[in-house]
Scaffold this motif. Structure first.
Motif, PDB file in Angstrom:
ATOM      1  N   GLU A 156      17.136 -25.570 -20.931  1.00 33.19           N
ATOM      2  CA  GLU A 156      17.599 -24.695 -22.295  1.00 33.19           C
ATOM      3  C   GLU A 156      17.766 -23.134 -22.070  1.00 33.19           C
ATOM      4  OE1 GLU A 156      18.366 -25.711 -25.175  1.00 33.19           O
ATOM      5  OE2 GLU A 156      17.929 -27.745 -24.907  1.00 33.19           O
ATOM      6  N   LYS A 157      16.855 -22.631 -21.039  1.00 30.91           N
ATOM      7  CA  LYS A 157      17.295 -21.362 -20.667  1.00 30.91           C
ATOM      8  C   LYS A 157      17.438 -21.328 -19.220  1.00 30.91           C
ATOM      9  CE  LYS A 157      13.801 -20.040 -24.518  1.00 30.91           C
ATOM     10  NZ  LYS A 157      12.444 -19.098 -24.545  1.00 30.91           N
ATOM     11  N   ARG A 158      18.125 -20.014 -18.993  1.00 34.56           N
ATOM     12  CA  ARG A 158      18.431 -19.796 -17.758  1.00 34.56           C
ATOM     13  C   ARG A 158      18.640 -18.275 -17.528  1.00 34.56           C
ATOM     14  NH1 ARG A 158      21.995 -21.654 -21.586  1.00 34.56           N
ATOM     15  NH2 ARG A 158      21.096 -23.489 -21.120  1.00 34.56           N
ATOM     16  N   PRO A 159      18.666 -17.804 -16.041  1.00 33.52           N
ATOM     17  CA  PRO A 159      18.930 -16.285 -15.847  1.00 33.52           C
ATOM     18  C   PRO A 159      20.190 -16.005 -16.470  1.00 33.52           C
ATOM     19  CG  PRO A 159      17.960 -17.477 -13.887  1.00 33.52           C
ATOM     20  CD  PRO A 159      18.145 -18.601 -14.764  1.00 33.52           C
ATOM     21  N   ALA A 160      20.233 -14.589 -16.681  1.00 35.64           N
ATOM     22  CA  ALA A 160      21.321 -13.932 -17.283  1.00 35.64           C
ATOM     23  C   ALA A 160      22.596 -14.004 -16.482  1.00 35.64           C
ATOM     24  CB  ALA A 160      21.123 -12.493 -17.717  1.00 35.64           C
ATOM     25  N   GLU A 161      22.305 -13.882 -15.122  1.00 38.10           N
ATOM     26  CA  GLU A 161      23.423 -13.734 -14.001  1.00 38.10           C
ATOM     27  C   GLU A 161      24.090 -15.038 -14.000  1.00 38.10           C
ATOM     28  OE1 GLU A 161      24.363 -12.399  -9.440  1.00 38.10           O
ATOM     29  OE2 GLU A 161      22.453 -13.355  -9.940  1.00 38.10           O
ATOM     30  N   ILE A 162      23.786 -16.165 -14.009  1.00 40.47           N
ATOM     31  CA  ILE A 162      24.061 -17.314 -13.987  1.00 40.47           C
ATOM     32  C   ILE A 162      24.895 -18.003 -15.277  1.00 40.47           C
ATOM     33  CG2 ILE A 162      22.276 -18.856 -14.213  1.00 40.47           C
ATOM     34  CD1 ILE A 162      25.402 -19.438 -11.915  1.00 40.47           C
ATOM     35  N   LEU A 239      26.021 -18.305  -5.911  1.00 44.38           N
ATOM     36  CA  LEU A 239      25.509 -18.599  -7.133  1.00 44.38           C
ATOM     37  C   LEU A 239      24.818 -20.118  -7.058  1.00 44.38           C
ATOM     38  CD1 LEU A 239      28.139 -17.028  -9.774  1.00 44.38           C
ATOM     39  CD2 LEU A 239      25.653 -16.013  -9.153  1.00 44.38           C
ATOM     40  N   TYR A 240      25.552 -21.046  -6.679  1.00 44.71           N
ATOM     41  CA  TYR A 240      24.933 -22.235  -6.709  1.00 44.71           C
ATOM     42  C   TYR A 240      23.640 -22.360  -5.942  1.00 44.71           C
ATOM     43  CZ  TYR A 240      23.808 -27.319  -6.370  1.00 44.71           C
ATOM     44  OH  TYR A 240      23.523 -28.476  -6.088  1.00 44.71           O
ATOM     45  N   ARG A 241      23.586 -21.981  -4.863  1.00 41.88           N
ATOM     46  CA  ARG A 241      22.680 -21.744  -3.845  1.00 41.88           C
ATOM     47  C   ARG A 241      21.408 -21.088  -4.525  1.00 41.88           C
ATOM     48  NH1 ARG A 241      26.397 -21.193   0.383  1.00 41.88           N
ATOM     49  NH2 ARG A 241      26.491 -19.036   0.209  1.00 41.88           N
ATOM     50  N   LYS A 242      21.864 -20.410  -5.418  1.00 37.35           N
ATOM     51  CA  LYS A 242      20.615 -19.279  -5.981  1.00 37.35           C
ATOM     52  C   LYS A 242      20.229 -19.982  -7.180  1.00 37.35           C
ATOM     53  CE  LYS A 242      20.052 -14.348  -7.246  1.00 37.35           C
ATOM     54  NZ  LYS A 242      20.842 -13.047  -7.723  1.00 37.35           N
ATOM     55  N   TYR A 243      20.818 -20.620  -7.859  1.00 39.40           N
ATOM     56  CA  TYR A 243      20.347 -21.088  -9.296  1.00 39.40           C
ATOM     57  C   TYR A 243      20.665 -22.599  -9.480  1.00 39.40           C
ATOM     58  CZ  TYR A 243      20.814 -16.254 -10.551  1.00 39.40           C
ATOM     59  OH  TYR A 243      20.575 -14.801 -10.728  1.00 39.40           O
TER      60      TYR A 243
END
Length: 259
Positions: A156-162, A239-243
């Motif tokens: 439901e929540k995720r980091p702002a960058e992604i 971004l995929y690797r990170k998130y």
């Protein structure tokens, strides 16, 4: 707009086609994921008509054709992809029941209730998930199936960058429960959903791109747009690797019901 904030749709179609032309897949996926989704679909016969919408060069289509009965029409906007698609079908001796045609997913050449199965791996976003479900439904026979893979949030929540990245490239991304609700609202029974494994991204999508990126940059040496396109591809992979715990592709399988 910064270069890294571009979406893939802002790049020249010729660049996109040229880069992805020699790849088996133009998005995350795998033969195993294709077959797992196919396993939820019954009632296919030799007379079944199947459409693979946004088929690309047909990596997933050829897997379908080798494991499902019926005739398959692949549709893609890029003539280069369709040329490779039909060549691949010929190499596998599938040309009698697998054919690719150039066309747009918002103007499909099928009659109402003609299709037994609509397939679309990683492509329905081009028209929009809800719009595709709604407009393609009329082409399916009652009891026919739709199977699509779609980018989805796992949390439901995720980091702002992604979050900000996906809002810029595809604002219709949503959580799995919300996607399932959209399927039901569009007039289907949700049959199954499953998250594509990480290897569908790393081994079958990102890894094959590495060598292709170097060749592409060499071919278009000094071309700023080509460099921006590769920069976008690399940022997407990073971004995929990170998130990756927050999002990915999900296969959704549903059955058309009478309304």
């Amino acid at each position: 707009m910064r270069n890294e904030d571009k979406t893939i749709h802002e790049f020249d179609f010729n660049f996109i086609c040229d880069f992805f032309l020699n790849m088996e897949r133009q998005g995350p996926g795998s033969p195993e994921a294709t077959l797992k989704a196919l396993g939820f679909i019954d009632n296919l016969t030799d007379k079944s008509l199947i459409a693979d919408i946004g088929c690309g060069t047909g990596g997933q289509t050829m897997v379908l054709a080798q494991h499902a009965p019926g005739s398959i029409t692949g549709i893609d906007l890029f003539p280069g992809f369709i040329g490779r698609f039909n060549s691949n079908a010929g190499k596998l001796n599938l040309q009698d029941r697998v054919k690719g045609i150039v066309g747009s997913m918002d103007n499909l050449p099928f009659r109402d209730e003609e299709l037994d199965l609509i397939w679309s791996e990683g492509a329905i976003y081009n028209i929009g998930f809800e719009r595709g479900l709604r407009e393609w439904r009329s082409l399916l026979k009652t009891g026919g199936y739709i199977a699509v893979s779609e980018s989805s949030w796992f949390t439901e929540k995720r980091p702002a960058e992604i979050h900000d990245f996906w809002m810029s490239v595809y604002p219709e991304i949503d959580t799995i429960p919300n996607k399932m609700a959209q399927i039901q609202k569009a007039g289907y029974i949700p049959v199954a959903s499953f998250i594509l494994p990480e290897t569908c991204w790393t081994d079958h999508y990102h890894a094959p791109q590495a060598a292709a990126q170097e060749k592409f940059l060499h071919k278009y040496a000094g071309n700023k747009t080509a460099e921006e396109f590769i920069a976008f591809q690399r940022r997407e992979a990073e971004l995929y690797r990170k998130y990756k715990e927050f999002y990915g592709y999900v296969f959704y399988i549903a059955k058309k019901i009478e309304q």
